[in-house]
Design a protein around this motif. Structure first.
Motif, PDB file in Angstrom:
ATOM      1  N   GLU B 397       0.823  -1.209   0.000  1.00 11.52           N
ATOM      2  CA  GLU B 397       0.000   0.000   0.000  1.00 11.52           C
ATOM      3  C   GLU B 397       0.859   1.262   0.000  1.00 11.52           C
ATOM      4  N   PHE B 398       1.964   1.212   0.698  1.00 19.42           N
ATOM      5  CA  PHE B 398       2.864   2.360   0.733  1.00 19.42           C
ATOM      6  C   PHE B 398       3.378   2.674  -0.677  1.00 19.42           C
ATOM      7  N   VAL B 399       3.827   1.650  -1.374  1.00 19.85           N
ATOM      8  CA  VAL B 399       4.368   1.863  -2.720  1.00 19.85           C
ATOM      9  C   VAL B 399       3.272   2.408  -3.642  1.00 19.85           C
ATOM     10  N   GLN B 400       2.094   1.812  -3.538  1.00 24.34           N
ATOM     11  CA  GLN B 400       0.993   2.209  -4.410  1.00 24.34           C
ATOM     12  C   GLN B 400       0.566   3.661  -4.142  1.00 24.34           C
ATOM     13  N   ASN B 401       0.466   4.013  -2.857  1.00 25.66           N
ATOM     14  CA  ASN B 401      -0.024   5.347  -2.519  1.00 25.66           C
ATOM     15  C   ASN B 401       1.072   6.395  -2.471  1.00 25.66           C
ATOM     16  N   GLY B 402       2.146   6.094  -1.772  1.00 28.69           N
ATOM     17  CA  GLY B 402       3.183   7.088  -1.535  1.00 28.69           C
ATOM     18  C   GLY B 402       4.079   7.327  -2.739  1.00 28.69           C
ATOM     19  N   TRP B 403       4.185   6.327  -3.583  1.00 23.62           N
ATOM     20  CA  TRP B 403       5.122   6.448  -4.707  1.00 23.62           C
ATOM     21  C   TRP B 403       4.436   6.411  -6.074  1.00 23.62           C
ATOM     22  N   ILE B 404       3.618   5.380  -6.331  1.00 23.89           N
ATOM     23  CA  ILE B 404       2.998   5.229  -7.667  1.00 23.89           C
ATOM     24  C   ILE B 404       1.971   6.339  -7.929  1.00 23.89           C
ATOM     25  N   ASN B 405       1.028   6.497  -7.003  1.00 26.07           N
ATOM     26  CA  ASN B 405      -0.067   7.457  -7.238  1.00 26.07           C
ATOM     27  C   ASN B 405       0.258   8.876  -6.817  1.00 26.07           C
ATOM     28  N   ASN B 406       1.343   9.072  -6.093  1.00 28.80           N
ATOM     29  CA  ASN B 406       1.622  10.368  -5.486  1.00 28.80           C
ATOM     30  C   ASN B 406       2.156  11.363  -6.519  1.00 28.80           C
ATOM     31  N   ILE B 407       1.322  12.333  -6.863  1.00 36.78           N
ATOM     32  CA  ILE B 407       1.736  13.293  -7.894  1.00 36.78           C
ATOM     33  C   ILE B 407       2.878  14.187  -7.416  1.00 36.78           C
ATOM     34  N   LYS B 408       3.137  14.193  -6.108  1.00 37.93           N
ATOM     35  CA  LYS B 408       4.212  15.026  -5.565  1.00 37.93           C
ATOM     36  C   LYS B 408       5.449  14.188  -5.240  1.00 37.93           C
ATOM     37  N   PHE B 409       5.501  12.975  -5.751  1.00 41.93           N
ATOM     38  CA  PHE B 409       6.609  12.086  -5.428  1.00 41.93           C
ATOM     39  C   PHE B 409       7.967  12.743  -5.682  1.00 41.93           C
ATOM     40  N   ASN B 410       8.786  12.766  -4.663  1.00 45.42           N
ATOM     41  CA  ASN B 410      10.184  13.178  -4.783  1.00 45.42           C
ATOM     42  C   ASN B 410      10.366  14.525  -5.494  1.00 45.42           C
ATOM     43  N   GLY B 411       9.484  15.490  -5.203  1.00 45.36           N
ATOM     44  CA  GLY B 411       9.670  16.826  -5.749  1.00 45.36           C
ATOM     45  C   GLY B 411       8.845  17.127  -6.993  1.00 45.36           C
ATOM     46  N   LEU B 412       8.123  16.138  -7.518  1.00 39.58           N
ATOM     47  CA  LEU B 412       7.306  16.379  -8.705  1.00 39.58           C
ATOM     48  C   LEU B 412       6.122  17.287  -8.361  1.00 39.58           C
ATOM     49  N   TYR B 413       5.465  17.785  -9.394  1.00 41.31           N
ATOM     50  CA  TYR B 413       4.308  18.675  -9.203  1.00 41.31           C
ATOM     51  C   TYR B 413       2.970  17.991  -9.467  1.00 41.31           C
ATOM     52  N   GLU B 414       2.930  17.250 -10.571  1.00 39.62           N
ATOM     53  CA  GLU B 414       1.617  16.795 -11.037  1.00 39.62           C
ATOM     54  C   GLU B 414       1.701  15.454 -11.756  1.00 39.62           C
ATOM     55  N   GLU B 415       2.780  14.714 -11.481  1.00 37.44           N
ATOM     56  CA  GLU B 415       2.997  13.500 -12.245  1.00 37.44           C
ATOM     57  C   GLU B 415       2.821  12.246 -11.395  1.00 37.44           C
ATOM     58  N   ALA B 416       1.770  11.501 -11.687  1.00 40.76           N
ATOM     59  CA  ALA B 416       1.642  10.167 -11.110  1.00 40.76           C
ATOM     60  C   ALA B 416       2.351   9.198 -12.056  1.00 40.76           C
ATOM     61  N   ASP B 417       2.392   7.935 -11.705  1.00 36.30           N
ATOM     62  CA  ASP B 417       3.046   6.937 -12.546  1.00 36.30           C
ATOM     63  C   ASP B 417       2.421   6.969 -13.945  1.00 36.30           C
ATOM     64  N   PRO B 418       3.237   7.205 -14.998  1.00 35.27           N
ATOM     65  CA  PRO B 418       2.656   7.357 -16.332  1.00 35.27           C
ATOM     66  C   PRO B 418       2.102   6.048 -16.901  1.00 35.27           C
ATOM     67  N   LEU B 419       2.550   4.946 -16.356  1.00 37.25           N
ATOM     68  CA  LEU B 419       2.193   3.645 -16.927  1.00 37.25           C
ATOM     69  C   LEU B 419       0.966   3.042 -16.249  1.00 37.25           C
ATOM     70  N   VAL B 420       0.941   3.065 -14.934  1.00 39.46           N
ATOM     71  CA  VAL B 420      -0.071   2.265 -14.234  1.00 39.46           C
ATOM     72  C   VAL B 420      -1.022   3.066 -13.352  1.00 39.46           C
ATOM     73  N   SER B 421      -0.839   4.392 -13.239  1.00 36.40           N
ATOM     74  CA  SER B 421      -1.676   5.068 -12.253  1.00 36.40           C
ATOM     75  C   SER B 421      -3.029   5.455 -12.835  1.00 36.40           C
ATOM     76  N   ASN B 422      -3.902   5.794 -11.907  1.00 32.68           N
ATOM     77  CA  ASN B 422      -5.278   6.136 -12.208  1.00 32.68           C
ATOM     78  C   ASN B 422      -5.404   7.655 -12.179  1.00 32.68           C
ATOM     79  N   HIS B 423      -6.196   8.213 -13.072  1.00 34.59           N
ATOM     80  CA  HIS B 423      -6.298   9.678 -13.120  1.00 34.59           C
ATOM     81  C   HIS B 423      -7.715  10.175 -12.831  1.00 34.59           C
ATOM     82  N   HIS B 424      -8.493   9.374 -12.159  1.00 40.08           N
ATOM     83  CA  HIS B 424      -9.895   9.752 -11.972  1.00 40.08           C
ATOM     84  C   HIS B 424     -10.277  10.054 -10.538  1.00 40.08           C
ATOM     85  N   ASN B 425      -9.319  10.436  -9.710  1.00 38.82           N
ATOM     86  CA  ASN B 425      -9.689  10.894  -8.382  1.00 38.82           C
ATOM     87  C   ASN B 425     -10.633  12.084  -8.535  1.00 38.82           C
ATOM     88  N   PRO B 426     -11.803  12.021  -7.892  1.00 38.72           N
ATOM     89  CA  PRO B 426     -12.785  13.096  -8.102  1.00 38.72           C
ATOM     90  C   PRO B 426     -12.260  14.488  -7.719  1.00 38.72           C
TER      91      PRO B 426
END
Lengths: 425, 475
Positions: B397-426
C-alpha cells in the motif's frame, strides 16, 4: 519578508456542551471548510493552515482528571493583531458561537471587541514551532505556484519555437511573457530580502548564545554528564505504559485523510510525571524552538522534506503535550519518515510522553522500535474535527522550487545558468 | 546471527516464481460449508508445495482472504489478530482513495473481489510444466468442489509471453529482492531481511512484524508452535500476505498514445522516438536495459541489470525521468535524503513479485511497431499482479499510494506513474496524467496521458505456512 506565527487557543469546553460543539464543527466540514458560513476559512487570507481539535476528557499520567478541551490553532502570516482582527472581521459571529460553548468566554450577544480580546489573551505560545515554508506569505505561495503553472503552460504552447534557441534566449522569452502578463506584475520584482536589522537580530542572537555556550563549556560538560546520569536512572525506573491502539481508532483517523496532496496530524499525550522530566523537556523543546530557524532552514524538519508547519505545546499545567503538524503525503508515510530519517532528533523531543518506546539517554532506542513507535503515535493521535489548508495543491518541495523559478526571472545569467534554471521549471 | 529459515514450512511460492512452469491457473473459490471446506483442505494439504521441494511437474499454493478465514470458522479473537489491511481488504472508501481505484477501476465495476460479487475466500494457485499437465491438475481439483460444497467463482488463466515480457512488450520481473538466509546470494542493497517477506523472522527494522496467533487452548493438539513471549500459538510463522490485482492492459491505447506524441512533423510514426518515450515512461527499455544507464538505446547485455542507482549519474531525472514507473516503484538511492538513508528507506518498501500475464498477446513478439499497427481488438489481456509481503500497509500500500499514485513524489508537481496510475480521483479535475522528459533546453510535457490499465478485481490474502495450513484444516 513574511514571518510566520503559530496561534493556539486551548480552552475548557463547558460541561454538557461537547455534543453540540462537535455538531457545529462537523457542520463546518459538511458545508465545505473553505466556504462555510460559520468560519469561512478561505476568506481569512492570513491563514496557511488551521484546525479545530476537540480533546476528550481523560486522566493524566498520575490519574488526575483532565477536562475536555477545545484547541483552535492557525499558522498565520504575522503580525498577530492583524491576523486576529481579520478572523474576527470575517468569522466573528461563527467563532463567537463556537467559543460560547467554552469556559471563561464572555456571555451574551456577539461583541467583536470582546471576542478579539478573548482570542488575544488566551493565545498559548508553542514550546516549539517549526516552519517548513520559510518566510513566504499565503499569497506569495499561491502566486508563485500560479507563476510556475503559467510558465509551464507557456512553454507547452511555444515549445516548438523555444527548442531552436539558446537557453538565454528561452529565458528571455519566458521573462517577457511574465512581464507582459497583467496578472503577474507582482513577479516583475523579487520578494524583498530581509533587512539589515533583521539579519543582525537573527544571527546576533545565535552568535551570543553560541558564545555563551562556548564560554560555559567547562561548566556545561560536567553538568550535562550528571544530568544524563539522572535521566538514565529515570529511564531505567520509569514504568512502560502500553499503547492499546484499536483497528477502529485507526480506521476513524485514516478515513479523514482524503486530500490529494497534504494531510494533518494531531496527537495528545500524557507527560511523564516529575519535575526532572518536565525541566528537561522544556529545555529541549525551547532550545529546539530557538535553533529551529537556523537548523531547519531548507524546508526539512530534521531531514524530513515534507513538513509545512509543526508545533509542540505543553498544556494542562505541564501534564500533557499536544503535537500538531501539516505535511505532504499520508500519515503512514509521515510516521515512517520519523522513524527512517529523524528517529534520534524526534525521540529527544517526544520521549517525555508516556508510552513512548523506551529510550536510553533520550536518543537511543525510542523510534528505533518501529512497531512500538507506530503503535504509540497511532494510539495518541486524536481526531482533528476541522482542518483547513490555504494552498492545498503544493508540496513543501514545490514551494521551494517555485521560489527558485521566480528568483530566476531576475538579473542576468550565463548560458549554463539559464539552462539550469530552465531545467527546474 | 542469521536466523535459520524453516524452508519446509514455507509455501514454495515465496521462495520461487516457478519460471520453469510456464502454465499456471489461479482459482478463486468461495466456501459454502465450513466443516466440508476444512475436510477439503485436509485432503489437499499434501499437494501444497513446501519451499524445500522443487517439483518436476506441478506446484500448488493456497491463500485465504479475511472473509475466507472467517468462513472457515476461526473465532473472533483469532481473526482480530490479523492486520487491519487484511481485514478491511481493498474496497473500502479509504482504500479506494489510497490505492487510486477510481473511474473504470472503481471496485463497483470489478469482476471479482468487490462488495457486489460473490465473496472470494480462497485463492488456489496451480503451476505446471505444460498446459496438459495443468489442465489435468485443475480438473482434478474442480471435480471435488461440488462434493465439498465449494463454489468456483473464477478460474483465471495465464500466458507466458514472448521472451518473458508483459503485454506492453517490456521485460518484466527483473528487480526482485533477495531474501537473506536463503541460498541465493546478492548485493547488500538487494538482500532483504527474511521478515520483510516471511512472518516470524526479523524484518529490516530488526523486529518481528506483528503476526496472527491462536490462544493455546484453541490448539489442543499443538499443531502450531508456541509464539515466544506470549501465551499464543503461532499461526503466522512462515506465512505471509499475498496481494492480488487483476490489471487489464490496453496495449493498443498505450502504443497509439506514445506514437501520437512522438510523431514526425509530417504526421508519420517516428518509431525510434516512440520506443524511447515508452522506455522513459517505464524506466527500462523493452529488453530491460535501465534507461538511466543507457538513455538513448537498449543494450543487448543489459536486460537483467539490477545493480544501479540514480543519485550520482542522474540526480534530476534528465536521463531517466523521476516519474518513470521503475524509478518511483523502487527509488533506490534517489530519495531526497542522504544516500544511505534513501537506500534504507527503499529497502523497507520492497515487494516480492509473483505476477503472471493473462490473455493473448496483441502480436506474437510484442514488437512496439507491430503492436501499434495491430488491428485494434478488445481482448481481455493484462497482468495478474501478485506480490508477497509481510506488511501490506508498509509495503504494497505504501508503494501504491506514496510512490505510484503520489503526484508530488520526490519533488514532482503533477505527475503520477505514467504507466499504471489512475487519473480519476474526483478531487482532480483533470482526468489525464502528466509526464515530463528533459532535453538540453526546454522539457517536453505531456498532460493528456490516458489510463492504460484498468483494475478488474483484487483482494488481499493470508498465505499460511504449512503447519498453519494443517491447523486451518483441523482446528
Amino acid at each position: 519578508m513574511t514571518q510566520h506565527g503559530a496561534y493556539s487557543i486551548i480552552v475548557n469546553i463547558r460541561e454538557g456542551m461537547q455534543q453540540q460543539l462537535n455538531d457545529l464543527l462537523q457542520q463546518i466540514v459538511d458545508d465545505d471548510v473553505e466556504t462555510n458560513t460559520i468560519v469561512p476559512f478561505k476568506k481569512i487570507t492570513t491563514i496557511h493552515f488551521a484546525r479545530f481539535v476537540m480533546l476528550d476528557k481523560g486522566n493524566d499520567a498520575e490519574g488526575r482528571s483532565v477536562p475536555a478541551r477545545l484547541a483552535f490553532t492557525t499558522n498565520f502570516d504575522m503580525p498577530l493583531n492583524n491576523h486576529l482582527k481579520q478572523m474576527v472581521d470575517v468569522a466573528g459571529p461563527g467563532l463567537w458561537r463556537i467559543f460560547a460553548m467554552c469556559e471563561g468566554f464572555p456571555q451574551g450577544d456577539y461583541n467583536p471587541e470582546l471576542l478579539e480580546t478573548f482570542l488575544a489573551t488566551n493565545n498559548k505560545k508553542s514550546e516549539t514551532f517549526y516552519v517548513g515554508v520559510g518566510y513566504r506569505s499565503v499569497q506569495q505561495i499561491r502566486n508563485e505556484n500560479i507563476l510556475r503553472n503559467s510558465i509551464n503552460d507557456y512553454i507547452d504552447s511555444n515549445r516548438g519555437a523555444l527548442l531552436n534557441q539558446s537557453a538565454i534566449a528561452c529565458r528571455k522569452q519566458i521573462i517577457d511573457f511574465v512581464n507582459a502578463n497583467p496578472e503577474m506584475q507582482w513577479a516583475k520584482t523579487p520578494e524583498p530580502a530581509a533587512s539589515f536589522i533583521w539579519n543582525l537580530m537573527f544571527w546576533g542572537k545565535l552568535i551570543v548564545v553560541l558564545l555563551l555556550f562556548i564560554i560555559l563549556i567547562p561548566l556545561i560538560i560536567p553538568f550535562v554528564i550528571i544530568w544524563m546520569l539522572i535521566m538514565l536512572f529515570h529511564e531505567i525506573n520509569e514504568k512502560q505504559v502500553p499503547n492499546p491502539v484499536t483497528k477502529d481508532h485507526i480506521r476513524v483517523l485514516v478515513n479523514k485523510e482524503t486530500q490529494l496532496v497534504q494531510a494533518q496530524f494531531s496527537a495528545l499525550g500524557n507527560l511523564k510525571p516529575g519535575t526532572f522530566r518536565h525541566v528537561t523537556m522544556m529545555f529541549l523543546l525551547r532550545t529546539t524552538d530557538f535553533l529551529a530557524p537556523h537548523l531547519f532552514s531548507k524546508g526539512k524538519l530534521s531531514g524530513i522534506p515534507t513538513v509545512h508547519f509543526a508545533r509542540w505545546l505543553v498544556i494542562n499545567e505541564g501534564r500533557q503535550m499536544l503535537f500538531l503538524s501539516n505535511y505532504d503525503g499520508n500519515s503512514e508515510n509521515y510516521l515512517r519518515d520519523f522513524i527512517h530519517i529523524a528517529a534520534k532528533q524526534l525521540t529527544l523531543m517526544f520521549c517525555h510522553a508516556e508510552g513512548y518506546p523506551k529510550t536510553r539517554l533520550m536518543v537511543f532506542g525510542g523510534a528505533k522500535d518501529a512497531e512500538g513507535f507506530m503503535a504509540w503515535a497511532r494510539y495518541r493521535q486524536v481526531i482533528t474535527n476541522v482542518w483547513y489548508s490555504a494552498n492545498k495543491q503544493v508540496s513543501v518541495k514545490n514551494i521551494y522550487n517555485n521560489g527558485k523559478i521566480r528568483n530566476g526571472l531576475y538579473g542576468s545569467m550565463t548560458e549554463a545558468e539559464a539552462q539550469k534554471w530552465l531545467s527546474i521549471i | 546471527m542469521q536466523e535459520q529459515i524453516d524452508v519446509k514450512d514455507i509455501q514454495g511460492i515465496i521462495i520461487r516464481g516457478y519460471s520453469n512452469f510456464p502454465a499456471a491457473e489461479f482459482l478463486l473459490l468461495s466456501i459454502k460449508d465450513a466443516a466440508l471446506s476444512k475436510k477439503w483442505l485436509s485432503s489437499i494439504l499434501k499437494n501444497i508445495t513446501p519451499g524445500n521441494v522443487k517439483p518436476d511437474d506441478v506446484a500448488a499454493h493456497i491463500a485465504f482472504t479475511f472473509s475466507g478465514l472467517k468462513a472457515l470458522g476461526l473465532n473472533q479473537n483469532i481473526l482480530d489478530s490479523f492486520p487491519i489491511e487484511l481485514e478491511d481488504g481493498m474496497t473500502t472508501k479509504h482504500k479506494q482513495f489510497f490505492l487510486g481505484d477510481f473511474g473504470d477501476s472503481d471496485s463497483a465495476n470489478w469482476e471479482w473481489g468487490s462488495d457486489n460479487t460473490t465473496p472470494v475466500h480462497i485463492l488456489l494457485m496451480l503451476y505446471a510444466k505444460d498446459s496438459a499437465t495443468l489442465a489435468s491438475a485443475v480438473n482434478a481439483y474442480k471435480k471435488d468442489f461440488d462434493s465439498y460444497n465449494i463454489q468456483e467463482i473464477q478460474s483465471l488463466g495465464t500466458t507466458v509471453l514472448y521472451e518473458r515480457k508483459e503485454h506492453f512488450g517490456f521485460h518484466d520481473g527483473i528487480a526482485q529482492p533477495t531474501i537473506s538466509g536463503l541460498k541465493r546470494k546478492d548485493s547488500g542493497e538487494n538482500c532483504l531481511a527474511a521478515g520483510e517477506f516471511i512472518l516470524g523472522y526479523k524484518n529490516e527494522y530488526g523486529q518481528y512484524t506483528p503476526r496472527p496467533g491462536v490462544p493455546a487452548e484453541a490448539d489442543q493438539s499443538n499443531l502450531l508452535p508456541a509464539m515466544p513471549q506470549t501465551a499464543m500459538h503461532d499461526l503466522g510463522l512462515n506465512g505471509s500476505y499475498l496481494v492480488f490485482r487483476q490489471l487489464k492492459q490496453d496495449v493498443s491505447l498505450f502504443w497509439k498514445y506514445v506514437a501520437s506524441v512522438t510523431k514526425n512533423m509530417d504526421g508519420s510514426v517516428n518509431e525510434e522516438e516512440m520506443i524511447k518515450l515508452s522506455a522513459q515512461m517505464v524506466g527500462r527499455w523493452p529488453n530491460g536495459t535501465p534507461v538511466v544507464l543507457s538513455p538513448d538505446k537498449e543494450l543487448a547485455d543489459m536486460g537483467d541489470k539490477d545493480d544501479f542507482g540514480y543519485r550520482d549519474s542522474d540526480p534530476n531525472g534528465f536521463k531517466c525521468p523521476v516519474s518513470s514507473h521503475t524509478r518511483r516503484s523502487n527509488p533506490r538511492d534517489s530519495l531526497d535524503v542522504s544516500k544511505p538513508v534513501s537506500l534504507s528507506i527503499s529497502k523497507k518498501h520492497r515487494l516480492l513479485r509473483r505476477g503472471r500475464s493473462y490473455g493473448p498477446p496483441l502480436t506474437e513478439t510484442l514488437k512496439p511497431i507491430d503492436c501499434l499497427n495491430a488491428a485494434e481488438c478488445d481482448d481481455d489481456r493484462g497482468l495478474h499482479f501478485i506480490c508477497v509481503n509481510a506488511d501490506i500497509g508498509r509495503q504494497f500500500e505504501f508503494v501504491q499510494n506514496g510512490w505510484i499514485n503520489n503526484i508530488k513524489f520526490n519533488g514532482l508537481y503533477e505527475e503520477a506513474d505514467p504507466l499504471v496510475s489512475n487519473h480519476h480521483n474526483p478531487q482532480d479535475v483533470k482526468k489525464t496524467g502528466s509526464f515530463c522528459v528533459y532535453n538540453n533546453v526546454v522539457r517536453k510535457r505531456m498532460t493528456d496521458i490516458p489510463e492504460f490499465i484498468k483494475v478488474k478485481g483484487g483482494a488481499y490474502f493470508f498465505l499460511p505456512g504449512i503447519k498453519a495450513l494443517t491447523f486451518l484444516a483441523n482446528f
